[in-house]
Design a protein around this motif. Structure first.
Motif, PDB file in Angstrom:
ATOM      1  N   SER A  52       0.933  -0.986  -0.273  1.00 26.53           N
ATOM      2  CA  SER A  52       0.331   0.032   0.094  1.00 26.53           C
ATOM      3  C   SER A  52       1.039   1.025  -0.050  1.00 26.53           C
ATOM      4  O   SER A  52       2.285   0.873   0.143  1.00 26.53           O
ATOM      5  N   THR A  53       0.332   2.337  -0.646  1.00 26.86           N
ATOM      6  CA  THR A  53       1.150   4.014  -0.174  1.00 26.86           C
ATOM      7  C   THR A  53       2.059   4.064   1.414  1.00 26.86           C
ATOM      8  O   THR A  53       3.252   4.141   1.277  1.00 26.86           O
ATOM      9  N   PRO A  64       3.957   9.649   3.005  1.00 25.96           N
ATOM     10  CA  PRO A  64       2.859   9.004   1.939  1.00 25.96           C
ATOM     11  C   PRO A  64       2.427  10.067   1.234  1.00 25.96           C
ATOM     12  O   PRO A  64       2.496   9.374  -0.332  1.00 25.96           O
ATOM     13  N   VAL A  67       4.605   9.637  -1.835  1.00 29.58           N
ATOM     14  CA  VAL A  67       4.208   8.078  -2.772  1.00 29.58           C
ATOM     15  C   VAL A  67       3.249   8.906  -3.916  1.00 29.58           C
ATOM     16  O   VAL A  67       4.110   8.342  -4.667  1.00 29.58           O
ATOM     17  N   GLU A  68       2.625   9.109  -3.182  1.00 30.37           N
ATOM     18  CA  GLU A  68       1.941  10.194  -3.846  1.00 30.37           C
ATOM     19  C   GLU A  68       1.607  10.468  -5.359  1.00 30.37           C
ATOM     20  O   GLU A  68       1.534  10.098  -6.373  1.00 30.37           O
ATOM     21  N   ARG A  71       3.573   8.689  -7.101  1.00 32.94           N
ATOM     22  CA  ARG A  71       2.518   6.983  -8.340  1.00 32.94           C
ATOM     23  C   ARG A  71       2.064   8.197  -9.681  1.00 32.94           C
ATOM     24  O   ARG A  71       1.506   7.818 -10.262  1.00 32.94           O
TER      25      ARG A  71
END
Length: 95
Positions: A52-53, A64, A67-68, A71
């Motif tokens: 998961s993130t 996080p 990470v987003e 992405r």
């Protein structure tokens, strides 16, 4: 969930084992996204493994939100639109 305590050696072992298990993954990923960065490749690898993130962030020791952002960059570089997902793109890569 308790935070992961991941050392640099743990990361190296993980990515080495991933490469051993999926030897053609990075090459095929680079052929789809020619300007993908090392960090984006790592994130794709972790997404492929079902992280998961939150867990990607913990594993790579980044936020996080970072990470987003990665992405989002991956989606743009891959030309993904609408309901296309990175997960679907990565699962389509035969390894």
């Amino acid at each position: 969930l308790m935070p992961l305590s991941v050392t640099q050696l743990d990361k190296e072992i993980f990515f080495s084992e991933f490469h051993h298990t999926y030897p053609r993954f990075y090459g095929k990923l680079e052929s789809l996204i020619s300007d993908i960065t090392v960090k984006e490749k790592q994130i794709c690898c972790l997404i492929k493994c079902g992280f998961s993130t939150y867990h990607i962030a913990e594993f790579l020791d980044i936020s996080p939100r970072t990470v987003e952002t990665h992405r989002l960059h991956i989606r743009k570089k891959a030309g993904l639109m609408g309901s296309d997902t990175i997960d679907r793109l990565l699962s389509s890569i035969e390894t």
